[in-house]
Design a protein around this motif. Structure first.
Motif, short mmCIF file in Angstrom:
data_model
loop_
_atom_site.label_atom_id
_atom_site.label_comp_id
_atom_site.label_asym_id
_atom_site.label_seq_id
_atom_site.Cartn_x
_atom_site.Cartn_y
_atom_site.Cartn_z
N ALA A 193 0.68 2.53 16.23
CA ALA A 193 1.87 1.68 16.36
C ALA A 193 1.62 0.29 15.82
N HIS A 194 0.42 -0.26 16.06
CA HIS A 194 0.08 -1.60 15.55
C HIS A 194 0.06 -1.59 14.03
N GLU A 195 -0.47 -0.53 13.43
CA GLU A 195 -0.54 -0.46 11.96
C GLU A 195 0.85 -0.32 11.35
N VAL A 196 1.71 0.46 11.99
CA VAL A 196 3.09 0.58 11.49
C VAL A 196 3.79 -0.77 11.53
N LYS A 197 3.65 -1.46 12.65
CA LYS A 197 4.31 -2.77 12.78
C LYS A 197 3.75 -3.76 11.77
N ALA A 198 2.43 -3.75 11.57
CA ALA A 198 1.83 -4.65 10.59
C ALA A 198 2.34 -4.35 9.19
N TYR A 199 2.47 -3.08 8.87
CA TYR A 199 2.97 -2.68 7.55
C TYR A 199 4.40 -3.18 7.36
N GLN A 200 5.24 -2.99 8.36
CA GLN A 200 6.63 -3.44 8.27
C GLN A 200 6.73 -4.96 8.25
N ASP A 201 5.90 -5.61 9.04
CA ASP A 201 5.94 -7.07 9.10
C ASP A 201 5.58 -7.71 7.76
N LYS A 202 4.66 -7.08 7.02
CA LYS A 202 4.30 -7.61 5.70
C LYS A 202 5.51 -7.64 4.77
N THR A 262 0.86 -1.18 0.00
CA THR A 262 0.00 0.00 0.00
C THR A 262 0.89 1.23 0.00
N ARG A 263 0.75 2.05 -1.02
CA ARG A 263 1.55 3.27 -1.10
C ARG A 263 0.93 4.32 -0.17
N LEU A 264 1.74 4.83 0.74
CA LEU A 264 1.27 5.82 1.70
C LEU A 264 2.08 7.11 1.55
N ASP A 265 1.40 8.23 1.66
CA ASP A 265 2.14 9.48 1.72
C ASP A 265 2.53 9.76 3.18
N ILE A 266 3.29 10.79 3.41
CA ILE A 266 3.82 11.05 4.75
C ILE A 266 2.69 11.33 5.74
N GLU A 267 1.68 12.06 5.32
CA GLU A 267 0.58 12.39 6.22
C GLU A 267 -0.14 11.11 6.65
N GLN A 268 -0.39 10.21 5.70
CA GLN A 268 -1.05 8.95 6.03
C GLN A 268 -0.19 8.11 6.97
N TRP A 269 1.11 8.08 6.70
CA TRP A 269 2.02 7.30 7.54
C TRP A 269 2.03 7.84 8.97
N GLU A 279 4.61 -1.87 -12.19
CA GLU A 279 3.83 -2.68 -11.26
C GLU A 279 4.67 -3.11 -10.06
N LEU A 280 5.91 -3.50 -10.31
CA LEU A 280 6.79 -3.89 -9.20
C LEU A 280 7.11 -2.68 -8.32
N TRP A 281 7.39 -1.56 -8.92
CA TRP A 281 7.73 -0.35 -8.17
C TRP A 281 6.57 0.08 -7.28
N GLU A 282 5.38 0.00 -7.79
CA GLU A 282 4.24 0.52 -7.05
C GLU A 282 3.62 -0.49 -6.08
N ARG A 283 3.79 -1.81 -6.35
CA ARG A 283 3.01 -2.77 -5.57
C ARG A 283 3.83 -3.84 -4.86
N CYS A 284 5.07 -4.08 -5.27
CA CYS A 284 5.81 -5.23 -4.74
C CYS A 284 6.18 -5.00 -3.28
N LEU A 285 6.04 -6.03 -2.46
CA LEU A 285 6.36 -5.96 -1.05
C LEU A 285 7.83 -6.26 -0.75
N VAL A 286 8.54 -6.82 -1.72
CA VAL A 286 9.95 -7.19 -1.50
C VAL A 286 10.80 -5.95 -1.77
N GLN A 287 11.30 -5.36 -0.71
CA GLN A 287 11.92 -4.03 -0.82
C GLN A 287 13.09 -3.96 -1.79
#
Length: 505
Positions: A44-53, A32-39, A88-96
């Protein structure tokens, strides 16, 4: 020179292999692409879930290194048919590492479609998105100012996302690295941009004192041609000197604020003082008296709280926690005034004169066990610390040395350290220390780097209200990172047992 026909054949082969490898990957979901305001609005739970994915995704595939190599090859070959897949990879891929490789490959291929996809990342919470967007803008057709000047409008700089984008753009005008041959820029044409286009020069001079962008604006000017920046900075300095000081505000009757403070209007008095950006002689005299009354109450709170914490088993000694003011504090304050060209703000000067130091950091546990029945997690709850001016003096000397060869308008504020950050207090590698910026023409400077952004007096109020710990409101983050409900209850219960006489100030 490579054969374009062979490159096309190689590109087709690499793209086919890449798509085949990706088809064999398990379903990883999508980023999920997030801008700074959304981030910044995530819990804290949502941040951890995002990173864990993202962590789970890279663990789920064994061949991500081979995939990133293929993506880099597509960029090197500038194989345009790969652009939709790379976007598609740039915008959606989870593998950093894959998203990083895709971004650089898109820039290397450089079609309008590829550049548009990268340009859209200008407000991403992730640094790479902003970096690549700015990189595209600096290489778009037309002048750099025409392509990026809109990032510095007042409307954009009023937002967190706008400030981040503007900072990213200015950073391209500073060296990206240093080598034996000297500084190196992101692109050679950026080295002289400030000298060649006065609009960038004027912008950086205008922003040199900006709360958020001042440091990078000064870096730009520091590394630009002094023959160009010198006259502009001289003119800016002369203009500053010619301007009258900001009026203190309403006329103040001597003794008015002191009387209100003694009557119990502690916070109202400090609100009035905080609204004055530049203290004139009358306001400063009043502020100094109020500050002395305030810090006398702070000293009593510190003594009461320290005794109560020690009685509950908190692992600090009275000599560490409250050693008293420095014997040479008046000499230090005079020297600091000479260095900065301005009196030390009354709140800070009064603290160093009357209290000196507060240190509730449990350093004795860094190499040993925590006391039984004392919640160890309180070590990362930011126990109160304000160091004395003697301890902070090495930072002052470093600033004097570093600014000696700079134009006076480029020295920037002197950041006087007042405490380690909360992680270093727990003997964990962390961020920059808490500090105050001098000179400060008001009564009560802001504590920098500390997450609450409070003035110094409010910083102390928050700490004493929370029985010596500034980050007790981060329990959700603790739970998100593995702290159990029982452990939270134990911590809360232990603090409930800390009773001390608290004086409002």
């Amino acid at each position: 020179m490579s054969d374009p026909g062979e490159d096309q054949i190689s590109g087709a082969r690499v793209l086919e292999s890449l798509l085949g490898a990706l088809a064999r990957w398990p379903d990883l979901g999508s980023r999920t692409r997030l801008d700074i305001e959304q981030w910044n609005n995530l819990t804290a739970h949502e941040v951890k879930a995002y990173q864990d994915k993202s962590i789970a995704a890279i663990r789920a595939v064994d061949d991500w290194r081979a995939v990133t190599d293929q993506i880099r090859e597509l960029g090197r070959l500038r194989y345009e048919p790969a652009v939709p897949a790379l976007i598609e990879l740039w915008e959606r891929c989870l593998v950093q590492p894959v998203t990083v490789a895709a971004a650089h490959a898109l820039f290397g291929i450089g079609t309008a479609e590829a550049r548009d996809a990268l340009r859209h990342g200008i407000h991403d919470h992730d640094h790479l998105g902003r970096f690549m967007a700015v990189k595209v803008m600096f290489t778009d057709d037309g002048t750099a100012w025409d392509n990026l000047g809109h990032l510095f409008s007042g409307e954009r700089l009023a937002t967190t996302a706008g400030l981040a984008a503007a900072s990213e753009a200015l950073s391209f005008l500073t060296p990206r690295s240093f080598s034996a041959s000297g500084p190196e820029w992101h692109a050679e044409g950026l080295r002289d941009l400030v000298s060649q286009d006065h609009r960038w020069l004027d912008l950086c001079v205008q922003l040199r004192d900006h709360e958020d962008l001042g440091w990078v604006a000064r870096e730009v000017l520091t590394h630009a041609d002094p023959a160009v920046t010198g006259p502009a900075l001289d003119a800016a300095r002369a203009l500053r000197a010619a301007q009258t000081a900001t009026p203190a505000g309403r006329e103040l009757r001597p003794g008015e604020l002191v009387a209100r403070y003694l009557d119990g209007d502690h916070r109202g008095v400090w609100r009035d003082l905080g609204a004055v950006a530049h203290l004139d002689d009358v306001w400063r005299a009043e502020a100094e008296q109020v500050a002395a009354l305030t810090m006398d109450r702070v000293r009593q709170n510190a003594a009461n709280l320290t005794a109560a914490l020690i009685a509950r088993g908190w692992p600090v000694g009275l000599e560490q926690a409250l050693p008293g003011p420095d014997a040479d504090i008046e000499d230090r304050l005079r020297e600091l005034e000479q260095i900065t060209g301005s009196a030390v703000p009354p709140a800070l000067a009064a603290f160093w004169r009357i209290v000196g130091t507060i240190d509730l950091v449990p350093r004795g546990t860094w190499d040993g066990p925590f006391p039984p029945d004392v919640p160890e997690h309180l070590a990362v709850a930011d126990p109160l610390e304000v160091i004395d001016l003697d301890t902070a003096w090495s930072e002052v000397e470093d600033w004097v040395d570093e600014s000696a060869d700079l134009h006076p308008e480029l020295a920037g504020p002197l950041a006087v350290v007042i405490a380690a950050d909360y992680l270093h207090k727990a003997n964990i590698s962390g961020g920059g220390p808490y500090s105050v910026w001098l000179p400060h023409a008001g009564a009560d400077p802001v504590v920098r780097e500390e997450e609450h952004g409070l003035a110094f007096t409010d910083y102390l109020r928050r700490a004493f209200a929370a029985k010596g710990f500034l980050r007790l409101d981060d329990q959700e983050e603790w739970v998100a990172h593995g702290m159990t409900g029982d452990e939270v209850a134990e911590l809360t219960g232990w603090l409930d047992g800390v009773e001390y006489q608290h004086l409002d100030f």
